[in-house]
Design a protein around this motif. Structure first.
Motif, PDB file in Angstrom:
ATOM      1  N   TYR A 158       0.335  -1.147  -0.570  1.00 53.05           N
ATOM      2  CA  TYR A 158      -0.268   0.184   0.174  1.00 53.05           C
ATOM      3  C   TYR A 158       0.881   1.187  -0.234  1.00 53.05           C
ATOM      4  N   LEU A 159       1.508   1.197   0.830  1.00 51.37           N
ATOM      5  CA  LEU A 159       3.098   2.486   0.828  1.00 51.37           C
ATOM      6  C   LEU A 159       3.858   2.572  -0.137  1.00 51.37           C
ATOM      7  N   TRP A 160       3.558   1.890  -0.772  1.00 51.65           N
ATOM      8  CA  TRP A 160       4.925   1.906  -1.236  1.00 51.65           C
ATOM      9  C   TRP A 160       4.260   2.471  -3.499  1.00 51.65           C
ATOM     10  N   GLY A 161       2.779   1.320  -3.187  1.00 58.83           N
ATOM     11  CA  GLY A 161       2.650   1.271  -4.522  1.00 58.83           C
ATOM     12  C   GLY A 161       1.250   2.204  -4.623  1.00 58.83           C
ATOM     13  N   LEU A 162       0.398   1.273  -3.617  1.00 65.16           N
ATOM     14  CA  LEU A 162      -1.029   1.542  -3.915  1.00 65.16           C
ATOM     15  C   LEU A 162      -2.069   2.748  -3.491  1.00 65.16           C
ATOM     16  N   GLN A 163      -0.932   3.315  -2.316  1.00 67.94           N
ATOM     17  CA  GLN A 163      -2.013   4.446  -2.208  1.00 67.94           C
ATOM     18  C   GLN A 163      -2.300   5.779  -2.882  1.00 67.94           C
ATOM     19  N   GLY A 164      -1.819   5.707  -4.051  1.00 71.99           N
ATOM     20  CA  GLY A 164      -2.038   7.094  -5.264  1.00 71.99           C
ATOM     21  C   GLY A 164      -3.566   6.475  -5.578  1.00 71.99           C
ATOM     22  N   PHE A 165      -3.943   4.977  -5.878  1.00 71.72           N
ATOM     23  CA  PHE A 165      -4.711   5.046  -5.733  1.00 71.72           C
ATOM     24  C   PHE A 165      -6.029   5.636  -5.615  1.00 71.72           C
ATOM     25  N   GLY A 166      -5.830   5.676  -4.288  1.00 75.38           N
ATOM     26  CA  GLY A 166      -7.415   5.308  -3.692  1.00 75.38           C
ATOM     27  C   GLY A 166      -7.837   3.849  -2.854  1.00 75.38           C
ATOM     28  N   ARG A 167      -8.887   4.547  -2.813  1.00 77.58           N
ATOM     29  CA  ARG A 167      -9.613   3.559  -2.159  1.00 77.58           C
ATOM     30  C   ARG A 167      -9.298   2.623  -3.008  1.00 77.58           C
ATOM     31  N   LEU A 168      -9.441   2.576  -4.421  1.00 79.39           N
ATOM     32  CA  LEU A 168      -8.805   0.516  -5.158  1.00 79.39           C
ATOM     33  C   LEU A 168      -7.245   0.425  -4.553  1.00 79.39           C
ATOM     34  N   GLY A 169      -6.746   0.996  -4.015  1.00 82.46           N
ATOM     35  CA  GLY A 169      -5.425   0.873  -3.196  1.00 82.46           C
ATOM     36  C   GLY A 169      -5.812   0.166  -2.193  1.00 82.46           C
ATOM     37  N   TRP A 170      -6.730   0.442  -1.376  1.00 83.46           N
ATOM     38  CA  TRP A 170      -6.300   0.209  -0.038  1.00 83.46           C
ATOM     39  C   TRP A 170      -7.271  -0.436   0.131  1.00 83.46           C
ATOM     40  N   LEU A 171      -8.783  -1.001  -0.959  1.00 88.85           N
ATOM     41  CA  LEU A 171      -8.848  -2.173  -0.535  1.00 88.85           C
ATOM     42  C   LEU A 171      -7.921  -2.778  -1.069  1.00 88.85           C
ATOM     43  N   ALA A 172      -7.309  -3.406  -2.539  1.00 89.11           N
ATOM     44  CA  ALA A 172      -6.087  -4.058  -2.884  1.00 89.11           C
ATOM     45  C   ALA A 172      -5.329  -4.698  -1.256  1.00 89.11           C
ATOM     46  N   ALA A 173      -5.076  -3.727  -0.571  1.00 87.70           N
ATOM     47  CA  ALA A 173      -3.956  -3.999   0.342  1.00 87.70           C
ATOM     48  C   ALA A 173      -4.787  -5.330   1.708  1.00 87.70           C
ATOM     49  N   PHE A 174      -5.856  -4.248   1.589  1.00 89.64           N
ATOM     50  CA  PHE A 174      -6.312  -4.822   3.058  1.00 89.64           C
ATOM     51  C   PHE A 174      -7.338  -6.188   2.527  1.00 89.64           C
ATOM     52  N   LEU A 175      -7.454  -6.682   0.562  1.00 85.89           N
ATOM     53  CA  LEU A 175      -8.180  -7.958   0.375  1.00 85.89           C
ATOM     54  C   LEU A 175      -7.179  -8.828   0.469  1.00 85.89           C
ATOM     55  N   TYR A 176      -5.450  -8.665   0.247  1.00 81.95           N
ATOM     56  CA  TYR A 176      -4.345  -9.474   0.810  1.00 81.95           C
ATOM     57  C   TYR A 176      -4.317  -9.847   1.816  1.00 81.95           C
ATOM     58  N   VAL A 177      -4.339  -8.501   2.937  1.00 89.00           N
ATOM     59  CA  VAL A 177      -4.115  -9.180   4.069  1.00 89.00           C
ATOM     60  C   VAL A 177      -5.398 -10.645   4.641  1.00 89.00           C
ATOM     61  N   ALA A 178      -6.693 -10.167   3.860  1.00 88.11           N
ATOM     62  CA  ALA A 178      -7.859 -10.772   4.647  1.00 88.11           C
ATOM     63  C   ALA A 178      -7.771 -12.238   3.378  1.00 88.11           C
ATOM     64  N   THR A 179      -7.069 -12.365   2.168  1.00 86.40           N
ATOM     65  CA  THR A 179      -6.849 -13.960   1.266  1.00 86.40           C
ATOM     66  C   THR A 179      -5.887 -14.241   2.374  1.00 86.40           C
ATOM     67  N   THR A 180      -4.624 -13.837   2.830  1.00 84.84           N
ATOM     68  CA  THR A 180      -4.067 -14.435   3.789  1.00 84.84           C
ATOM     69  C   THR A 180      -4.049 -15.018   4.817  1.00 84.84           C
ATOM     70  N   ALA A 181      -5.459 -14.559   5.530  1.00 87.70           N
ATOM     71  CA  ALA A 181      -5.694 -15.287   6.595  1.00 87.70           C
ATOM     72  C   ALA A 181      -7.002 -16.413   6.714  1.00 87.70           C
ATOM     73  N   LEU A 182      -7.443 -16.159   5.429  1.00 88.03           N
ATOM     74  CA  LEU A 182      -8.570 -17.088   4.449  1.00 88.03           C
ATOM     75  C   LEU A 182      -7.082 -18.719   4.691  1.00 88.03           C
ATOM     76  N   ARG A 183      -6.361 -18.324   4.084  1.00 88.27           N
ATOM     77  CA  ARG A 183      -5.217 -19.107   3.208  1.00 88.27           C
ATOM     78  C   ARG A 183      -4.716 -19.964   4.695  1.00 88.27           C
TER      79      ARG A 183
END
Length: 255
Positions: free
Chosen positions: A91-116
């Motif tokens: 998020y901090l390196w390359g996603l925060q410039g995309f706004g909501r789409l960026g932090w949702l991508a970062a959250f999705l990554y964390v959530a899928t890691t927990a599910l995995r």
């Protein structure tokens, strides 16, 4: 003699948990570094966490000190080191410039890691898992791809809007692969190394030399190759299954 053996056993039991703690420490340090803006250090810290994570389980099996506590501790450590840490880095390196789409991508990554991790534990406890394969992309591998993507982009000097769009897509793809039913080879039962110890040493030395030539490039390439190996195996099997079905039909109908 019995006391000495008991102390030795306790020492062996502590060793895997100590390695897990080192993995957790590297993950936490990766988060701190990312927050401070030291993205390269953060990426290397997460890669270090993956190295320690790869050691703790093997050490536990070699010393016969596996325990339910160790398994649960390892999973919690993995969520921090390979879920939260790379999510913050991404998020901090390359996603925060995309706004909501960026932090949702970062959250999705964390959530899928927990599910995995939850699915992996459930399969392991049920005893229905296959040691040869992982179901879904392992989270240390996904975290390694995120980290090496940062290192690779920095090495080539291609940080910018185009690379960040590609990175955003990569994070979504990795999130999907972690919770998919795609199988990945685990390398847990490679008999060739046991059957050819000398050749194994030579192969390992050559592999380390290749990686050491430019680790920021070679590690990224290796990570991507492993990431696509699962989907490519599905395509490979489907092609050969189709060919076998066609051949069977031709023989059946004498085409």
């Amino acid at each position: 003699m019995g006391v000495l053996k008991e102390h030795r056993q306790k020492g062996l039991t502590l060793l895997p948990n100590f390695l897990t703690t080192l993995s957790l420490f590297c993950g936490f340090y990766g988060m701190v570094s990312a927050i401070k803006g030291d993205f390269i250090i953060s990426a290397w810290a997460i890669i270090g966490a993956a190295c320690f994570d790869g050691l703790d389980g093997r050490v536990a099996r070699l010393t016969r000190t596996t325990s339910k506590f160790g398994v649960e501790y390892d999973s919690l450590s993995d969520l921090v080191a390979f879920g939260v840490a790379p999510g913050i880095l991404a998020y901090l390196w390359g996603l925060q410039g995309f706004g909501r789409l960026g932090w949702l991508a970062a959250f999705l990554y964390v959530a899928t890691t927990a599910l995995r991790l939850a699915r992996f534990n459930a399969i392991s406890h049920s005893g229905t898992g296959q040691s040869r394969y992982f179901l879904g992309l392992p989270c240390p591998s996904a975290a390694g791809i995120v980290s090496t993507a940062v290192l690779f982009s920095h090495h080539l000097g291609i940080e910018g809007q185009f690379s960040h769009v590609t990175f955003l897509t990569l994070v979504y793809i990795l999130s999907f692969l972690m919770i998919s039913n795609v199988r990945y080879y685990s390398f847990k039962d490679v008999k060739w190394f046991e059957a050819h110890p000398f050749s194994s040493i030579v192969t390992l030395i050559l592999f380390l030399m290749v990686v050491a030539t430019e680790p920021r490039v070679t590690l990224f390439i290796l990570g991507i190759l492993y990431g696509i190996s699962g989907p490519m195996a599905i395509i490979y099997r489907s092609i050969f299954a189709t060919k076998a079905k066609v051949k069977e039909d031709e023989e059946h109908y004498n085409i």
